[in-house]
Design an enzyme around this catalytic site. Structure first.
Site, mmCIF file in Angstrom:
data_model
loop_
_atom_site.group_PDB
_atom_site.id
_atom_site.type_symbol
_atom_site.label_atom_id
_atom_site.label_comp_id
_atom_site.label_asym_id
_atom_site.label_seq_id
_atom_site.Cartn_x
_atom_site.Cartn_y
_atom_site.Cartn_z
ATOM 1 C CB THR A 15 -0.929 0.000 1.239
ATOM 2 O OG1 THR A 15 -1.824 -1.096 1.112
ATOM 3 C CG2 THR A 15 -1.733 1.278 1.350
ATOM 4 C CG ASP A 58 -1.809 -6.790 -2.597
ATOM 5 O OD1 ASP A 58 -2.740 -5.981 -2.586
ATOM 6 O OD2 ASP A 58 -1.607 -7.606 -1.673
ATOM 7 C CB THR A 90 0.369 -4.328 6.209
ATOM 8 O OG1 THR A 90 -0.886 -4.241 5.528
ATOM 9 C CG2 THR A 90 0.996 -2.957 6.329
ATOM 10 C CG ASP A 91 -2.712 -7.658 3.075
ATOM 11 O OD1 ASP A 91 -3.040 -6.917 4.032
ATOM 12 O OD2 ASP A 91 -3.261 -7.606 1.970
ATOM 13 C CB THR A 278 -2.397 -21.693 20.688
ATOM 14 O OG1 THR A 278 -3.723 -21.271 21.057
ATOM 15 C CG2 THR A 278 -1.465 -20.505 20.839
ATOM 16 C CD GLN A 279 -8.105 -22.497 16.155
ATOM 17 O OE1 GLN A 279 -9.087 -21.952 16.655
ATOM 18 N NE2 GLN A 279 -8.200 -23.617 15.464
ATOM 19 C CB CYS A 280 -4.810 -18.193 22.008
ATOM 20 S SG CYS A 280 -6.025 -19.301 22.701
#
Ligand code: ASP
Length: 343
Positions: A15, A58, A90-91, A278-280
């Site tokens: 960006t 991108d 940033t993605d 972990t997904q946390c």
């Protein structure tokens, strides 16, 4: 060091350098001269700044070839510059930061990755400030005259984070990144305040050792309540896959059903390295805390401890890229290579 710091900017896209497509109004990558023309203040820095421009993309298009290009540019220019600033979307910035941290072995100079949420041509852009601050960090020295930062780091708005501990946390906020399991490396306010105790320091100064081969035969499997045997079996049977980051619940837990553990064990027996992350957003895997985690461990899943998903997947790509066999990869996953894991 020469009196005037020498910094190399590597522009990959994102960006920060994008402009609006007049027909679709969607943002698309644009060239570096447009970007730099929008930062006249750069001339106020008493630095010698050169640049390398890749075909701007991108960062959703970033892959192992792009990482090899960046790592090669740093290797080829390592002795000529005091620091490097990588401009990136940033993605996937946290993936690139993690990948580069593994690829640039024995790094002793700053590699500061930044970008922006708003294009540099917009009145309220965050790109100008991010670029100027990244250049200042890339030029910073400690009181011993050594580079202040000797690792790959992400600079975004008010913070400098370790690259392989970072995650993109917001698609809207200027403070878009965070390292949830490791303290910030610097806070940017009126000044740039470094947390010197948290900066990476190698015990010995060895020559830069750049590895450009990253093996893409890896994938994520995200657990969800209600996942069916057919879905899991299908994912684990993905052709050619060598490594999987299993994104589990809480402290590294998964279903305790026999069918689930049998499928996982069978994949491990076929030589697939499965890493538990972990997904946390905060905290890590504690396989022994619950039966549901302990069973995964017994099925041959390796603990990713407190690694980010980005670090875990790029570490697998790096270790397989070294040509290691699964048993060696499984062993090295739990070792600290460059500050990405707490062991
Ligand atoms: N899609 C953009 C990219 O990652 C987003 C950004 O740069 O903020 O290239």
């Amino acid at each position: 060091m020469a009196a005037q710091p020498r910094i190399l900017i590597i522009y990959t896209g994102g960006t920060i350098g994008m402009i609006e497509n007049p027909e679709t109004k969607a943002l698309q990558p644009f060239d570096f001269s447009h970007l730099i023309d929008n930062v006249p203040k750069i001339k106020m820095l008493d630095f010698r700044i050169d640049n390398i421009q890749f075909v701007p993309i991108d960062s959703s298009d970033m892959d192992e070839h792009g990482w090899a290009q960046i790592a090669t540019a740093i290797r080829d220019n390592y002795d000529r510059y005091d620091g490097f600033v990588v401009l990136h979307g940033t993605d996937t910035m946290a993936y690139t930061a993690s990948a580069l941290s593994f690829m640039l072995g024995n790094l002793h100079k700053p590699v500061i990755i930044t970008g922006s949420q708003l294009p540099i041509g917009e009145v309220r852009t965050d790109g100008e400030e991010n670029l100027i601050t990244a250049l200042q960090i890339a030029a910073a020295r400690n009181c011993a005259g050594e580079p202040m930062v000797q690792e790959v780091a992400i600079l975004f708005e008010n913070y400098l984070w370790r690259g392989n501990r970072s995650t993109k946390m917001s698609a809207d906020n200027f403070n878009a990144f965070k390292s949830n399991n490791y303290p910030r490396l610097a806070r940017i306010g009126l000044g740039i305040n470094y947390e010197e105790d948290h900066l990476l320091r190698h015990k010995e100064r060895l020559p830069l050792d750049v590895r450009t081969v990253m093996d893409p035969a890896v994938m994520f499997i995200e657990l969800n309540p209600g996942m069916t045997p057919a879905t899991l079996r299908h994912l684990l049977a993905t052709p050619g896959i060598k490594g999987i980051v299993l994104r589990t619940f809480g402290a590294g837990n998964g279903p305790t059903a026999d069918w689930f553990l049998d499928e996982i064990r069978a994949a491990v027996d076929r030589g697939i390295v499965i890493v538990n992350v972990t997904q946390c957003v905060n905290g890590g895997v504690h396989s022994k805390r619950y039966v549901s985690g302990d069973r995964l461990l017994s099925a041959g899943v390796i603990s990713g401890h407190d690694m980010t998903s980005e670090a875990a997947i790029t570490k697998l790509m790096y270790l397989f890229g070294l040509g290691l066999i699964p048993a060696e990869v499984a062993c090295r996953i739990e070792e600290n290579i460059c500050g990405e894991i707490t062991v």
